[in-house]
Design an enzyme around this catalytic site. Structure first.
Site, PDB file in Angstrom:
ATOM      1  CG  HIS A  19      -8.673  -3.139  -2.355  1.00 18.93           C
ATOM      2  ND1 HIS A  19      -9.629  -2.437  -3.059  1.00 18.93           N
ATOM      3  CD2 HIS A  19      -8.470  -2.449  -1.211  1.00 18.93           C
ATOM      4  CE1 HIS A  19      -9.977  -1.359  -2.372  1.00 18.93           C
ATOM      5  NE2 HIS A  19      -9.299  -1.349  -1.234  1.00 18.93           N
ATOM      6  CG  HIS A  71      -6.805  -2.842   3.129  1.00 22.50           C
ATOM      7  ND1 HIS A  71      -6.076  -1.689   2.961  1.00 22.50           N
ATOM      8  CD2 HIS A  71      -8.017  -2.601   2.564  1.00 22.50           C
ATOM      9  CE1 HIS A  71      -6.808  -0.780   2.330  1.00 22.50           C
ATOM     10  NE2 HIS A  71      -7.991  -1.308   2.078  1.00 22.50           N
ATOM     11  CG  ASP A 127      -2.056   0.988   1.100  1.00 20.15           C
ATOM     12  OD1 ASP A 127      -3.209   0.543   0.994  1.00 20.15           O
ATOM     13  OD2 ASP A 127      -1.793   2.219   1.083  1.00 20.15           O
TER      14      ASP A 127
HETATM   15  P1  AMP Z   1      -9.590   1.442   0.216  1.00 17.87           P
HETATM   16  O1  AMP Z   1      -9.545   2.805   0.865  1.00 17.87           O
HETATM   17  O2  AMP Z   1     -10.044   0.329   1.119  1.00 17.87           O
HETATM   18  O3  AMP Z   1     -10.358   1.490  -1.092  1.00 17.87           O
HETATM   19  O4  AMP Z   1      -8.087   1.067  -0.121  1.00 17.87           O
HETATM   20  C1  AMP Z   1      -7.394   1.644  -1.190  1.00 17.87           C
HETATM   21  C2  AMP Z   1      -5.959   1.643  -0.788  1.00 17.87           C
HETATM   22  O5  AMP Z   1      -5.178   1.845  -1.954  1.00 17.87           O
HETATM   23  C3  AMP Z   1      -5.558   2.744   0.203  1.00 17.87           C
HETATM   24  O6  AMP Z   1      -5.056   2.148   1.397  1.00 17.87           O
HETATM   25  C4  AMP Z   1      -4.495   3.530  -0.547  1.00 17.87           C
HETATM   26  O7  AMP Z   1      -3.438   3.962   0.284  1.00 17.87           O
HETATM   27  C5  AMP Z   1      -4.025   2.525  -1.577  1.00 17.87           C
HETATM   28  N1  AMP Z   1      -3.454   3.089  -2.799  1.00 17.87           N
HETATM   29  C6  AMP Z   1      -3.923   4.135  -3.520  1.00 17.87           C
HETATM   30  N2  AMP Z   1      -3.146   4.326  -4.612  1.00 17.87           N
HETATM   31  C7  AMP Z   1      -2.171   3.383  -4.566  1.00 17.87           C
HETATM   32  C8  AMP Z   1      -1.064   3.065  -5.405  1.00 17.87           C
HETATM   33  N3  AMP Z   1      -0.799   3.752  -6.529  1.00 17.87           N
HETATM   34  N4  AMP Z   1      -0.251   2.053  -5.051  1.00 17.87           N
HETATM   35  C9  AMP Z   1      -0.508   1.346  -3.903  1.00 17.87           C
HETATM   36  N5  AMP Z   1      -1.542   1.582  -3.082  1.00 17.87           N
HETATM   37  C10 AMP Z   1      -2.362   2.593  -3.402  1.00 17.87           C
END
Ligand code: AMP
Ligand code: ZN
Length: 119
Positions: free
Chosen positions: A105, A107, A35
């Protein structure tokens, strides 16, 4: 059509390599990457290569793929040596629960104490 790549989806672009990511594991059906804004010492996202908007849609349309994501979450935890102290697998579902990327996704969070109930 369900599962088809979406041109405006950040995680579909990570699958294709159009957006860079620190990939830690890959299978035929999944990608796991760190992340970009980690909330724990280990914070890895596991996604299906195919696009589904959230975990429930994924499980309803492609249960074997949902199982692949869960299995990979466990493999990430093993690789990161999280099993002894425990870890959390979270699917934020809906913007009210903090979902910001509408490509399913998991986490995988660990490496620190984790409060229950989560905030
Ligand atoms: P959610 O908020 O559950 O939809 O999780 C989305 C996650 O994607 C968040 O924890 C962000 O920090 C992560 N995220 C956003 N852009 C990227 C990226 N380019 N590479 C890796 N993680 C990302
Ligand atoms: Zn997508």
């Amino acid at each position: 059509m369900a599962g088809e790549p979406q041109t405006d989806c950040l995680f579909c672009k990570i699958v294709t390599g159009d957006v860079p990511a620190t990939i830690v594991r890959e299978t035929d059906t999944t990608v796991a990457f760190r992340d970009i804004n980690p909330q724990a010492p280990t914070h890895v996202l596991v996604i299906p290569r195919a696009h589904y908007p959230d975990a429930a849609a994924l499980a309803a349309a492609a249960p074997e793929l949902a199982a692949d994501v869960l299995r990979e979450a466990g493999e990430v935890a093993a690789d990161e040596k999280l099993e002894a102290h425990g870890y959390r697998v979270v699917f934020n579902t809906g913007s009210g629960a903090g979902q910001t990327v509408f490509h399913a996704h998991a986490h995988v969070l660990g490496g620190r104490g984790l409060q229950w109930p989560p905030g």
